[in-house]
Design an enzyme around this catalytic site. Structure first.
Site, mmCIF file in Angstrom:
data_model
loop_
_atom_site.group_PDB
_atom_site.id
_atom_site.type_symbol
_atom_site.label_atom_id
_atom_site.label_comp_id
_atom_site.label_asym_id
_atom_site.label_seq_id
_atom_site.Cartn_x
_atom_site.Cartn_y
_atom_site.Cartn_z
ATOM 1 N N MET A 29 0.840 -1.203 0.000
ATOM 2 C CA MET A 29 0.000 0.000 0.000
ATOM 3 C C MET A 29 0.877 1.256 0.000
ATOM 4 S SD MET A 29 -3.410 -0.866 2.097
ATOM 5 C CE MET A 29 -2.797 -0.575 3.734
ATOM 6 N N ALA A 31 4.006 4.003 0.995
ATOM 7 C CA ALA A 31 4.707 4.524 2.187
ATOM 8 C C ALA A 31 5.805 3.524 2.550
ATOM 9 C CB ALA A 31 3.749 4.776 3.349
ATOM 10 N N HIS A 33 9.041 1.264 3.340
ATOM 11 C CA HIS A 33 10.147 1.275 4.298
ATOM 12 C C HIS A 33 10.981 0.021 4.074
ATOM 13 C CE1 HIS A 33 7.662 -1.614 6.407
ATOM 14 N NE2 HIS A 33 6.678 -0.728 6.529
ATOM 15 N N GLY A 35 11.036 -2.749 5.519
ATOM 16 C CA GLY A 35 10.265 -3.999 5.531
ATOM 17 C C GLY A 35 9.809 -4.352 4.126
ATOM 18 N N HIS A 36 9.212 -3.380 3.443
ATOM 19 C CA HIS A 36 8.773 -3.610 2.057
ATOM 20 C C HIS A 36 9.976 -3.952 1.166
ATOM 21 C CE1 HIS A 36 5.598 -0.598 3.421
ATOM 22 N NE2 HIS A 36 4.858 -1.609 3.033
ATOM 23 N N GLY A 146 4.890 -10.162 4.092
ATOM 24 C CA GLY A 146 5.644 -10.060 5.341
ATOM 25 C C GLY A 146 4.971 -10.834 6.467
ATOM 26 N N ASP A 149 2.367 -9.319 9.037
ATOM 27 C CA ASP A 149 0.914 -9.466 8.937
ATOM 28 C C ASP A 149 0.594 -10.958 8.914
ATOM 29 O OD1 ASP A 149 -0.226 -6.564 8.309
ATOM 30 O OD2 ASP A 149 1.705 -6.778 7.344
HETATM 31 P P1 AMP Z 1 1.505 -2.860 3.495
HETATM 32 O O1 AMP Z 1 2.040 -1.812 2.577
HETATM 33 O O2 AMP Z 1 1.463 -2.446 4.925
HETATM 34 O O3 AMP Z 1 0.207 -3.469 2.998
HETATM 35 O O4 AMP Z 1 2.567 -4.039 3.460
HETATM 36 C C1 AMP Z 1 2.926 -4.650 2.246
HETATM 37 C C2 AMP Z 1 3.705 -5.897 2.555
HETATM 38 O O5 AMP Z 1 4.869 -5.572 3.310
HETATM 39 C C3 AMP Z 1 2.895 -6.899 3.403
HETATM 40 O O6 AMP Z 1 3.135 -8.209 2.937
HETATM 41 C C4 AMP Z 1 3.463 -6.681 4.777
HETATM 42 O O7 AMP Z 1 3.359 -7.822 5.613
HETATM 43 C C5 AMP Z 1 4.916 -6.380 4.457
HETATM 44 N N1 AMP Z 1 5.546 -5.669 5.579
HETATM 45 C C6 AMP Z 1 5.093 -4.564 6.210
HETATM 46 N N2 AMP Z 1 5.898 -4.246 7.244
HETATM 47 C C7 AMP Z 1 6.877 -5.175 7.274
HETATM 48 C C8 AMP Z 1 8.000 -5.406 8.111
HETATM 49 N N3 AMP Z 1 8.285 -4.615 9.128
HETATM 50 N N4 AMP Z 1 8.801 -6.465 7.848
HETATM 51 C C9 AMP Z 1 8.512 -7.300 6.807
HETATM 52 N N5 AMP Z 1 7.457 -7.138 5.969
HETATM 53 C C10 AMP Z 1 6.647 -6.096 6.212
#
Ligand code: AMP
Length: 298
Positions: A29, A31, A33, A35-36, A146, A149
């Site tokens: 989604m 933003a 970081h 993690g992504h 990740g 989640d």
């Molecule tokens: P989001 O943009 O929050 O929907 O996250 C996109 C993907 O990045 C999802 O599969 C999340 O689980 C993963 N993600 C978000 N934060 C982290 C993190 N700190 N470490 C690893 N993967 C992450």
């Protein structure tokens, strides 16, 4: 990096990319970081081409949640993905993903109603629907998510199995800030004071880790320890502290055969989640259909 915003163009471009070999996808989604970016790097290491999507999916937000205010940092995200060497970015608007009158949704009852699904009714229906659509648009062989989640991973594994998507879900480890806070796009909502308070999620899980290391496996003992960390904390409201089977999200009485230990809490007005898997569980993908998938994509 090519940036596409329409489903048709994306389907064509992905068909061409797949001629190069294995196509990996990282849905996000935005933003972005570390993690992504860790998912992107993992995908690049395992696939011949990598597609990232950025889409703030309205159907996974309930009324009153943060859909309107969710951080949108598109230019910065593009710079990060470009620097990471991503081949193709899909960045549709909401009208492109949900044409007027679109009425078909993917439900994962049971698993989708547990943990975050219990606290956020309808959330996983929105997630499953948008991920099913992204899978149909991109048609990757592998999709990277990740472990942060964890409930989302359980829901999507069930969806992939039940709807016969020939896609391997790869679960990647949680990336943390140096002090242990799990990275999240929502961390930027935290005031400096709440940023400090947010460490409690990690601390609670660390407390459980110590007990696990000392040989404790009874869930009721571990859960009591989790709850005691949160008890009486100012400006923190625990949503759940759960010890469950990571595939079904149902409670387990003992962690000896592997368990997901997950917490969610409101820190001020920001809802944060974190979790650990007990060590004898694989965080890797469940490759039940591996042989069949390779044949399907051959
Ligand atoms: P989001 O943009 O929050 O929907 O996250 C996109 C993907 O990045 C999802 O599969 C999340 O689980 C993963 N993600 C978000 N934060 C982290 C993190 N700190 N470490 C690893 N993967 C992450």
């Amino acid at each position: 990096m090519r940036i596409l915003t329409t489903v048709r163009e994306m389907q064509l471009a992905c068909r061409n990319l797949k001629r190069k070999g294995t196509l990996g996808m990282v849905p996000t989604m935005g933003a972005l970081h570390e993690g992504h970016l860790s998912l992107v790097r993992r995908a690049q290491g395992e696939c011949d081409a990598v597609v990232v999507s950025i889409f703030v999916n309205p159907t996974q937000f309930a009324a009153g949640e943060d859909y309107e205010t969710y951080p949108r940092t598109f230019d910065d995200d593009c710079a990060k993905l470009e620097a990471a060497g991503v081949d193709l970015l899909f960045a549709p608007g909401p009208d492109e993903m949900y044409s007027p009158g679109s009425t078909t949704f993917v439900e994962v009852p049971g698993i989708g109603d547990r943990l975050d699904g219990a606290s956020r009714p309808g959330h996983f229906c929105g997630v499953a629907t948008v991920v099913a659509k992204l899978f149909n648009i991109v048609s990757p062989q592998r999709a990277y998510f990740g472990q942060k989640d964890a409930a989302q991973i359980a829901v999507l594994r069930a969806m992939i199995r039940d709807l016969d998507f020939p896609i391997e879900l790869v679960a990647c480890p949680i990336v943390r800030e140096p002090d242990g806070l799990a990275m999240s796009s929502r961390n930027r909502y935290l005031s400096p004071q709440n940023r400090g308070r947010a460490l409690i999620l990690h601390q609670a899980l660390q407390t459980v880790c110590q007990l696990l290391e000392s040989g404790e496996t009874r869930s009721n003992v571990l859960q009591r320890a989790l709850l005691s960390v949160f008890a009486g904390q100012e400006d923190i409201r625990l949503d759940y502290a759960a010890i469950v089977d990571p595939y079904t999200l149902l409670p387990v009485a003992d962690t000896a055969r592997g368990a997901l230990i997950a917490v969610a809490a409101w820190v001020g007005s920001t809802r944060l989640i974190d979790n650990i898997l007990t060590e004898n569980l694989p965080i890797e993908n469940l490759n039940l259909q591996q042989g069949w998938m390779e044949e399907t994509h051959a």
